[in-house]
Design a protein around this motif. Structure first.
Motif, PDB file in Angstrom:
ATOM      1  N   ASP A   1       0.822  -1.219   0.000  1.00 43.57           N
ATOM      2  CA  ASP A   1       0.000   0.000   0.000  1.00 43.57           C
ATOM      3  C   ASP A   1       0.854   1.267   0.000  1.00 43.57           C
ATOM      4  OD1 ASP A   1      -2.384  -1.301  -0.143  1.00 43.57           O
ATOM      5  OD2 ASP A   1      -2.808  -1.207   1.989  1.00 43.57           O
ATOM      6  N   ARG A   2       1.785   1.324  -0.931  1.00 43.28           N
ATOM      7  CA  ARG A   2       2.646   2.505  -1.063  1.00 43.28           C
ATOM      8  C   ARG A   2       2.390   3.134  -2.434  1.00 43.28           C
ATOM      9  NH1 ARG A   2       8.067   0.602   0.155  1.00 43.28           N
ATOM     10  NH2 ARG A   2       7.447   0.755   2.308  1.00 43.28           N
ATOM     11  N   VAL A   3       2.168   4.438  -2.442  1.00 47.16           N
ATOM     12  CA  VAL A   3       1.921   5.189  -3.667  1.00 47.16           C
ATOM     13  C   VAL A   3       3.103   6.131  -3.897  1.00 47.16           C
ATOM     14  CG1 VAL A   3       0.421   6.893  -4.761  1.00 47.16           C
ATOM     15  CG2 VAL A   3      -0.573   5.114  -3.318  1.00 47.16           C
ATOM     16  N   TRP A   4       3.604   6.151  -5.128  1.00 51.57           N
ATOM     17  CA  TRP A   4       4.747   6.998  -5.478  1.00 51.57           C
ATOM     18  C   TRP A   4       4.324   8.045  -6.504  1.00 51.57           C
ATOM     19  CZ3 TRP A   4       9.924   6.509  -3.898  1.00 51.57           C
ATOM     20  CH2 TRP A   4      10.190   5.423  -3.063  1.00 51.57           C
ATOM     21  N   VAL A   5       4.914   9.219  -6.385  1.00 48.22           N
ATOM     22  CA  VAL A   5       4.750  10.262  -7.399  1.00 48.22           C
ATOM     23  C   VAL A   5       6.130  10.814  -7.710  1.00 48.22           C
ATOM     24  CG1 VAL A   5       3.799  12.522  -7.976  1.00 48.22           C
ATOM     25  CG2 VAL A   5       2.434  10.907  -6.642  1.00 48.22           C
ATOM     26  N   TYR A   6       6.487  10.774  -8.988  1.00 51.16           N
ATOM     27  CA  TYR A   6       7.677  11.471  -9.463  1.00 51.16           C
ATOM     28  C   TYR A   6       7.190  12.665 -10.251  1.00 51.16           C
ATOM     29  CZ  TYR A   6      11.345  13.057 -12.493  1.00 51.16           C
ATOM     30  OH  TYR A   6      12.219  13.874 -13.158  1.00 51.16           O
ATOM     31  N   SER A   7       7.679  13.842  -9.892  1.00 53.75           N
ATOM     32  CA  SER A   7       7.346  15.068 -10.602  1.00 53.75           C
ATOM     33  C   SER A   7       8.646  15.713 -11.064  1.00 53.75           C
ATOM     34  CB  SER A   7       6.590  16.020  -9.673  1.00 53.75           C
ATOM     35  OG  SER A   7       6.475  17.295 -10.255  1.00 53.75           O
ATOM     36  N   GLY A   8       8.736  16.004 -12.350  1.00 53.24           N
ATOM     37  CA  GLY A   8       9.941  16.600 -12.895  1.00 53.24           C
ATOM     38  C   GLY A   8      10.297  17.942 -12.286  1.00 53.24           C
ATOM     39  N   ASP A   9       9.328  18.650 -11.732  1.00 55.47           N
ATOM     40  CA  ASP A   9       9.636  19.942 -11.120  1.00 55.47           C
ATOM     41  C   ASP A   9       9.686  19.909  -9.601  1.00 55.47           C
ATOM     42  OD1 ASP A   9       6.835  19.630 -11.041  1.00 55.47           O
ATOM     43  OD2 ASP A   9       6.495  21.768 -11.027  1.00 55.47           O
ATOM     44  N   LEU A  10       9.026  18.949  -8.963  1.00 52.03           N
ATOM     45  CA  LEU A  10       8.957  18.931  -7.491  1.00 52.03           C
ATOM     46  C   LEU A  10       9.786  17.833  -6.838  1.00 52.03           C
ATOM     47  CD1 LEU A  10       5.143  19.605  -6.999  1.00 52.03           C
ATOM     48  CD2 LEU A  10       7.032  21.243  -6.830  1.00 52.03           C
ATOM     49  N   GLY A  11      10.087  16.757  -7.557  1.00 55.52           N
ATOM     50  CA  GLY A  11      10.850  15.668  -6.982  1.00 55.52           C
ATOM     51  C   GLY A  11      10.035  14.393  -6.850  1.00 55.52           C
ATOM     52  N   THR A  12      10.515  13.498  -5.980  1.00 56.70           N
ATOM     53  CA  THR A  12       9.888  12.193  -5.793  1.00 56.70           C
ATOM     54  C   THR A  12       9.366  12.077  -4.364  1.00 56.70           C
ATOM     55  OG1 THR A  12      11.430  11.234  -7.379  1.00 56.70           O
ATOM     56  CG2 THR A  12      10.243   9.704  -5.966  1.00 56.70           C
ATOM     57  N   PHE A  13       8.133  11.611  -4.263  1.00 58.71           N
ATOM     58  CA  PHE A  13       7.466  11.453  -2.971  1.00 58.71           C
ATOM     59  C   PHE A  13       6.781  10.097  -2.938  1.00 58.71           C
ATOM     60  CE2 PHE A  13       7.298  15.772  -4.519  1.00 58.71           C
ATOM     61  CZ  PHE A  13       7.845  16.507  -3.473  1.00 58.71           C
ATOM     62  N   PHE A  14       6.520   9.609  -1.728  1.00 59.13           N
ATOM     63  CA  PHE A  14       5.683   8.428  -1.604  1.00 59.13           C
ATOM     64  C   PHE A  14       4.816   8.538  -0.356  1.00 59.13           C
ATOM     65  CE2 PHE A  14       9.637   7.296   0.490  1.00 59.13           C
ATOM     66  CZ  PHE A  14       9.245   6.596   1.618  1.00 59.13           C
ATOM     67  N   TRP A  15       3.689   7.847  -0.419  1.00 62.72           N
ATOM     68  CA  TRP A  15       2.731   7.828   0.684  1.00 62.72           C
ATOM     69  C   TRP A  15       2.573   6.385   1.120  1.00 62.72           C
ATOM     70  CZ3 TRP A  15       2.933  11.237  -3.102  1.00 62.72           C
ATOM     71  CH2 TRP A  15       2.702  12.577  -2.813  1.00 62.72           C
ATOM     72  N   GLU A  16       2.576   6.165   2.438  1.00 60.85           N
ATOM     73  CA  GLU A  16       2.376   4.833   2.994  1.00 60.85           C
ATOM     74  C   GLU A  16       1.103   4.801   3.816  1.00 60.85           C
ATOM     75  OE1 GLU A  16       6.549   2.756   3.771  1.00 60.85           O
ATOM     76  OE2 GLU A  16       6.287   4.578   4.962  1.00 60.85           O
ATOM     77  N   ASN A  17       0.396   3.707   3.675  1.00 66.00           N
ATOM     78  CA  ASN A  17      -0.837   3.517   4.428  1.00 66.00           C
ATOM     79  C   ASN A  17      -0.497   3.161   5.873  1.00 66.00           C
ATOM     80  OD1 ASN A  17      -3.445   3.045   5.250  1.00 66.00           O
ATOM     81  ND2 ASN A  17      -3.703   1.186   4.070  1.00 66.00           N
ATOM     82  N   GLU A  18      -1.072   3.896   6.811  1.00 64.68           N
ATOM     83  CA  GLU A  18      -0.945   3.590   8.234  1.00 64.68           C
ATOM     84  C   GLU A  18      -2.331   3.204   8.733  1.00 64.68           C
ATOM     85  OE1 GLU A  18       0.913   6.816  10.304  1.00 64.68           O
ATOM     86  OE2 GLU A  18       2.729   6.678   9.103  1.00 64.68           O
ATOM     87  N   PRO A  19      -2.716   1.929   8.550  1.00 61.86           N
ATOM     88  CA  PRO A  19      -4.090   1.518   8.836  1.00 61.86           C
ATOM     89  C   PRO A  19      -4.505   1.717  10.293  1.00 61.86           C
ATOM     90  CG  PRO A  19      -2.758  -0.374   8.152  1.00 61.86           C
ATOM     91  CD  PRO A  19      -1.896   0.834   8.060  1.00 61.86           C
ATOM     92  N   ASP A  20      -3.565   1.566  11.232  1.00 59.75           N
ATOM     93  CA  ASP A  20      -3.930   1.740  12.631  1.00 59.75           C
ATOM     94  C   ASP A  20      -4.305   3.185  12.945  1.00 59.75           C
ATOM     95  OD1 ASP A  20      -1.187   2.151  12.065  1.00 59.75           O
ATOM     96  OD2 ASP A  20      -0.699   2.140  14.197  1.00 59.75           O
ATOM     97  N   LYS A  21      -3.769   4.130  12.180  1.00 60.12           N
ATOM     98  CA  LYS A  21      -4.097   5.548  12.359  1.00 60.12           C
ATOM     99  C   LYS A  21      -5.125   6.038  11.343  1.00 60.12           C
ATOM    100  CE  LYS A  21       0.468   6.634  14.163  1.00 60.12           C
ATOM    101  NZ  LYS A  21       1.679   7.432  13.965  1.00 60.12           N
TER     102      LYS A  21
END
Length: 104
Positions: A55-75
């Motif tokens: 459950d990890r989502v990645w975004v690469y943006s040529g102007d902003l960089g690379t980010f990812f989001w992880e699911n924290e189901p308990d929260k």
């Protein structure tokens, strides 16, 4: 919880330009929004949206960089991370497409 839907759409950004931005939402299997990203990505730059294991989502943006989001189901939330400040290896697709920026 395994979420399997990543939705991305164009949305006009009146503040920055006449061109639309790219945004994404994480949806459950019934199309209910679990997370809506507050950032938007300029379509003039290369942008990749990727869904990977754990459950990890990645975004690469040529102007902003690379980010990812992880699911924290308990929260019941999604945590945003900056790739450059993490120890998490990039997905193989990003390593192939942008090897200088994704070496681990």
């Amino acid at each position: 919880m395994k979420v399997q839907v990543l939705s991305s759409a164009f949305k006009k950004n009146k503040e920055t330009s006449d061109l639309p931005d790219r945004e994404f939402k994480i949806l459950d299997q019934e199309q209910n929004a679990l997370y809506t990203l507050s950032e938007q990505f300029d379509i003039r730059h290369t942008t990749y949206f990727l869904w990977v294991v754990d459950d990890r989502v990645w975004v690469y943006s040529g102007d902003l960089g690379t980010f990812f989001w992880e699911n924290e189901p308990d929260k019941k939330k999604w945590q945003r991370h900056v790739y450059a400040r993490s120890d998490v290896p990039a997905p193989s697709y990003l390593k192939e497409q942008r090897p200088r920026l994704h070496q681990r």
